[in-house]
Design a protein around this motif. Sequence first.
Motif, mmCIF file in Angstrom:
data_model
loop_
_atom_site.group_PDB
_atom_site.id
_atom_site.type_symbol
_atom_site.label_atom_id
_atom_site.label_comp_id
_atom_site.label_asym_id
_atom_site.label_seq_id
_atom_site.Cartn_x
_atom_site.Cartn_y
_atom_site.Cartn_z
ATOM 1 N N PRO A 190 0.824 -1.216 0.000
ATOM 2 C CA PRO A 190 0.000 0.000 0.000
ATOM 3 C C PRO A 190 0.859 1.269 0.000
ATOM 4 O O PRO A 190 1.914 1.317 0.635
ATOM 5 N N ARG A 191 0.402 2.291 -0.704
ATOM 6 C CA ARG A 191 1.111 3.567 -0.728
ATOM 7 C C ARG A 191 0.843 4.299 0.583
ATOM 8 O O ARG A 191 -0.297 4.432 1.029
ATOM 9 N N VAL A 192 1.916 4.784 1.202
ATOM 10 C CA VAL A 192 1.839 5.383 2.534
ATOM 11 C C VAL A 192 1.443 6.848 2.444
ATOM 12 O O VAL A 192 2.035 7.629 1.681
ATOM 13 N N ALA A 193 0.438 7.230 3.233
ATOM 14 C CA ALA A 193 0.029 8.631 3.314
ATOM 15 C C ALA A 193 0.529 9.296 4.590
ATOM 16 O O ALA A 193 0.766 10.500 4.620
ATOM 17 N N ASP A 194 0.704 8.499 5.640
ATOM 18 C CA ASP A 194 1.193 9.036 6.918
ATOM 19 C C ASP A 194 1.464 7.867 7.848
ATOM 20 O O ASP A 194 1.016 6.731 7.594
ATOM 21 N N VAL A 195 2.180 8.124 8.923
ATOM 22 C CA VAL A 195 2.432 7.122 9.956
ATOM 23 C C VAL A 195 2.109 7.748 11.304
ATOM 24 O O VAL A 195 2.531 8.872 11.601
ATOM 25 N N GLU A 196 1.339 7.023 12.102
ATOM 26 C CA GLU A 196 0.892 7.501 13.412
ATOM 27 C C GLU A 196 1.506 6.639 14.501
ATOM 28 O O GLU A 196 1.583 5.405 14.373
ATOM 29 N N PHE A 197 1.926 7.267 15.574
ATOM 30 C CA PHE A 197 2.423 6.530 16.749
ATOM 31 C C PHE A 197 1.392 6.716 17.869
ATOM 32 O O PHE A 197 1.540 7.570 18.741
ATOM 33 N N ARG A 198 0.350 5.922 17.785
ATOM 34 C CA ARG A 198 -0.789 6.101 18.687
ATOM 35 C C ARG A 198 -0.387 5.801 20.126
ATOM 36 O O ARG A 198 0.222 4.759 20.414
ATOM 37 N N GLY A 199 -0.722 6.694 21.025
ATOM 38 C CA GLY A 199 -0.408 6.529 22.441
ATOM 39 C C GLY A 199 0.891 7.158 22.865
ATOM 40 O O GLY A 199 1.159 7.293 24.064
ATOM 41 N N ALA A 200 1.734 7.556 21.905
ATOM 42 C CA ALA A 200 3.063 8.069 22.251
ATOM 43 C C ALA A 200 2.989 9.321 23.118
ATOM 44 O O ALA A 200 3.807 9.513 24.028
ATOM 45 N N GLU A 201 1.996 10.172 22.846
ATOM 46 C CA GLU A 201 1.923 11.457 23.553
ATOM 47 C C GLU A 201 1.694 11.279 25.052
ATOM 48 O O GLU A 201 2.056 12.157 25.850
ATOM 49 N N SER A 202 1.117 10.150 25.458
ATOM 50 C CA SER A 202 0.863 9.925 26.886
ATOM 51 C C SER A 202 1.758 8.851 27.486
ATOM 52 O O SER A 202 1.643 8.535 28.671
ATOM 53 N N ALA A 203 2.653 8.288 26.686
ATOM 54 C CA ALA A 203 3.592 7.278 27.197
ATOM 55 C C ALA A 203 4.749 7.967 27.910
ATOM 56 O O ALA A 203 5.098 9.106 27.600
ATOM 57 N N THR A 204 5.332 7.282 28.849
ATOM 58 C CA THR A 204 6.430 7.872 29.619
ATOM 59 C C THR A 204 7.697 7.037 29.485
ATOM 60 O O THR A 204 7.647 5.825 29.257
ATOM 61 N N LEU A 205 8.829 7.715 29.642
ATOM 62 C CA LEU A 205 10.113 7.016 29.658
ATOM 63 C C LEU A 205 10.313 6.370 31.020
ATOM 64 O O LEU A 205 10.014 6.967 32.055
ATOM 65 N N THR A 206 10.831 5.166 31.020
ATOM 66 C CA THR A 206 11.151 4.509 32.277
ATOM 67 C C THR A 206 12.481 5.035 32.797
ATOM 68 O O THR A 206 13.285 5.621 32.052
#
Length: 331
Positions: A191-207
């Motif tokens: 499939p031709r790529v239109a965008d890539v999303e990293f769902r949940g990243a904005e609320s994930a935290t670094l350990t």
Amino acid sequence: MVTFLAGGTGTPKLLDGATRRHDPADVTVVGNTGDDVELGGHLVCPDVDTVLFAGGGVLDRDRWWGIADDTTTTHDELARLADAAGLESDPRYLDDDAQTSGREIARWRRFSGVAEFMEIGDCDRAVHVTRTSLLDEGHTLTEVTRILADAFGLDGDLVPMSDDPVATLVHTEEGETLHFQEYWVDRRAAPRVADVEFRGAESATLTDPVREALTDPVVIGPSNPVTSIGPMLALPGFEAALKKTPVVAVSPFVEDQAFSGPVADLMRGTDREPSTAGVAAAYPFADAFVLDTDDGTDLDRHVERVDTRIDDADDAERVMAACDRALEAVS
């Protein structure tokens, strides 16, 4: 001490050289978890497991996936049962409610195990059963990864990028939203790529282990900047930490020619130039780059040139030596 950011096969291949040039006890690997999936109730962590199996000496190095000489009896029987029952063998997402229920770490990436679309070997499956069971017992993904690393005899430290769920989703020009594994494994990046999303990243935290690892010099191997390293960079605080420590990156391109995989299509689909110059633009925090001797890209940062193709441990050691020279130059 040195930290590697690992996704796909690029950085894991480079690690073969790192173990020759560095005390393994001084090496930390931060593994991408954006392309993890829950398949038939079991959490599969492909990028973490590539490092786990390589370090344990059991990786299938022909495919750079799974365990060498593994059997697939369970996988084959799942396919037979689905065929006999007339069930479709395409990737079968669980419904929307199921995507956010149950164990949180598996959010937005839950698939039915019917006719499993990813081939999982029998010994490989035992790792996923153990991982998922330990998570259900209350351990974090970081704790579970370290338990498995001990079981496989890893000398260095291997940690996931976060204990929180982040799902790499590929949006296509046809309007589909595909989990990365469906895009890559089932659809073969067609499939031709239109965008890539990293769902949940904005609320994930670094350990804490990841924060500590990012205080050491960092090497990014020739991994895909979009789907292997991108999920890490999307985590709040990750890129800021990289700006405070020496970072060397190995380009997965020779000018505008990619070594392997769908990296060019993914970069193009996310409005990045599919080239070494595009990688440099995606990594503004990188202090130095290791480029192939045939790559004449002019960068505004320190550059080491070497034959960057990695087919065996000797190749990996040669490229790692260039990374070490680059780190020395910018530290």
